[in-house]
Design an enzyme around this catalytic site. Structure first.
Site, PDB file in Angstrom:
ATOM      1  N   ARG A  89       0.848  -1.180   0.000  1.00  0.00           N
ATOM      2  CA  ARG A  89       0.000   0.000   0.000  1.00  0.00           C
ATOM      3  C   ARG A  89       0.887   1.233   0.000  1.00  0.00           C
ATOM      4  O   ARG A  89       1.798   1.360   0.795  1.00  0.00           O
ATOM      5  CB  ARG A  89      -0.883   0.016   1.243  1.00  0.00           C
ATOM      6  N   ASP A 140      -5.748  -2.260   4.885  1.00  0.00           N
ATOM      7  CA  ASP A 140      -5.973  -1.066   5.688  1.00  0.00           C
ATOM      8  C   ASP A 140      -6.014  -1.505   7.146  1.00  0.00           C
ATOM      9  O   ASP A 140      -6.798  -2.383   7.506  1.00  0.00           O
ATOM     10  CB  ASP A 140      -7.305  -0.417   5.280  1.00  0.00           C
ATOM     11  N   ARG A 150      -7.723  -0.704  -1.645  1.00  0.00           N
ATOM     12  CA  ARG A 150      -6.458  -0.967  -0.989  1.00  0.00           C
ATOM     13  C   ARG A 150      -6.323  -2.447  -0.643  1.00  0.00           C
ATOM     14  O   ARG A 150      -7.295  -3.127  -0.345  1.00  0.00           O
ATOM     15  CB  ARG A 150      -6.266  -0.104   0.256  1.00  0.00           C
TER      16      ARG A 150
HETATM   17  P1  AMP Z   1      -6.570   6.297   6.129  1.00  0.00           P
HETATM   18  O1  AMP Z   1      -6.229   6.525   4.705  1.00  0.00           O
HETATM   19  O2  AMP Z   1      -7.962   6.754   6.497  1.00  0.00           O
HETATM   20  O3  AMP Z   1      -6.327   4.861   6.561  1.00  0.00           O
HETATM   21  O4  AMP Z   1      -5.598   7.259   6.995  1.00  0.00           O
HETATM   22  C1  AMP Z   1      -4.490   6.742   7.628  1.00  0.00           C
HETATM   23  C2  AMP Z   1      -3.614   7.859   8.206  1.00  0.00           C
HETATM   24  O5  AMP Z   1      -4.273   8.390   9.334  1.00  0.00           O
HETATM   25  C3  AMP Z   1      -2.273   7.323   8.685  1.00  0.00           C
HETATM   26  O6  AMP Z   1      -1.246   7.890   7.907  1.00  0.00           O
HETATM   27  C4  AMP Z   1      -2.160   7.704  10.142  1.00  0.00           C
HETATM   28  O7  AMP Z   1      -1.005   8.466  10.419  1.00  0.00           O
HETATM   29  C5  AMP Z   1      -3.366   8.529  10.416  1.00  0.00           C
HETATM   30  N1  AMP Z   1      -4.016   8.092  11.644  1.00  0.00           N
HETATM   31  C6  AMP Z   1      -4.342   8.877  12.684  1.00  0.00           C
HETATM   32  N2  AMP Z   1      -4.924   8.205  13.654  1.00  0.00           N
HETATM   33  C7  AMP Z   1      -5.013   6.909  13.236  1.00  0.00           C
HETATM   34  C8  AMP Z   1      -5.542   5.730  13.813  1.00  0.00           C
HETATM   35  N3  AMP Z   1      -6.106   5.728  15.042  1.00  0.00           N
HETATM   36  N4  AMP Z   1      -5.470   4.582  13.084  1.00  0.00           N
HETATM   37  C9  AMP Z   1      -4.919   4.594  11.846  1.00  0.00           C
HETATM   38  N5  AMP Z   1      -4.398   5.659  11.237  1.00  0.00           N
HETATM   39  C10 AMP Z   1      -4.443   6.832  11.937  1.00  0.00           C
END
Ligand code: AMP
Length: 162
Positions: free
Chosen positions: A87, A101, A98
């Site tokens: 990813r 995740d 993806r």
């Molecule tokens: P997404 O694309 O929604 O999976 O966003 C992931 C990004 O959100 C990552 O780069 C993390 O740094 C940030 N992030 C902040 N808090 C969290 C969390 N609790 N779990 C996973 N990702 C997080």
């Protein structure tokens, strides 16, 4: 040396490639992290994608961990496992397809608002594909911001969707 073990809950999802093998492999990688045990894993559930364009259905799961890592260390390890599955967050759309995740949902009763780390996960309470598997393994876990249990959150989502 003081070791503080925390019960953490994570969400796993995949909608590209051999989804079942990817989730199984990710769980094995998590189990090999330092000072971290996988306590329980939900069933893998098939869910419809939320987001733009045609993309395949997701396979989603939740897991309960017991870890001596802190929340930042655990999230960094989860993101490294995501990257090991190819990813590339910089190249994909926010809600796009993806292979893997991984989200950190709950870290004990810890509340964190830092750049790059929000705990509890800011959208967990509005996502049935997170709450349904999580409720099956941790119905009594409490969301420390909302002060309600995972089972209660899952019930609200179900009623809202009816
Ligand atoms: P997404 O694309 O929604 O999976 O966003 C992931 C990004 O959100 C990552 O780069 C993390 O740094 C940030 N992030 C902040 N808090 C969290 C969390 N609790 N779990 C996973 N990702 C997080």
């Amino acid at each position: 040396v003081t070791c503080v073990s925390t019960t953490a809950h994570i969400a796993l999802g995949s909608n590209l490639g051999d989804r079942r093998a990817i989730l199984t492999d990710a769980l094995a990688q998590i189990a090999r992290l330092p000072a971290t045990a996988v306590v329980s894993v939900s069933a893998f559930i098939e869910t419809k994608p939320v987001g733009p364009g045609p993309q395949g259905d997701y396979l989603n799961a939740a897991a309960e961990l017991l870890t001596d890592l802190n929340a930042a260390e655990l999230l960094a390890a989860l993101l490294a496992i995501e990257r090991s599955h190819g990813r590339d967050r910089a190249r994909e759309q926010r809600w796009g397809a993806r292979r893997l995740d991984l989200d950190l949902l709950l870290f004990g009763d810890v509340v964190i608002d830092a750049p790059g780390l929000t705990v509890p996960h800011p959208r967990m309470h509005e996502r049935a594909f997170v709450l349904e598997p999580l409720a099956s393994i941790a119905p009594n876990a409490v969301h420390p911001r909302l002060g309600i249990s995972v089972a209660a959150m899952a019930g609200v989502v179900v009623h809202a969707a009816v």
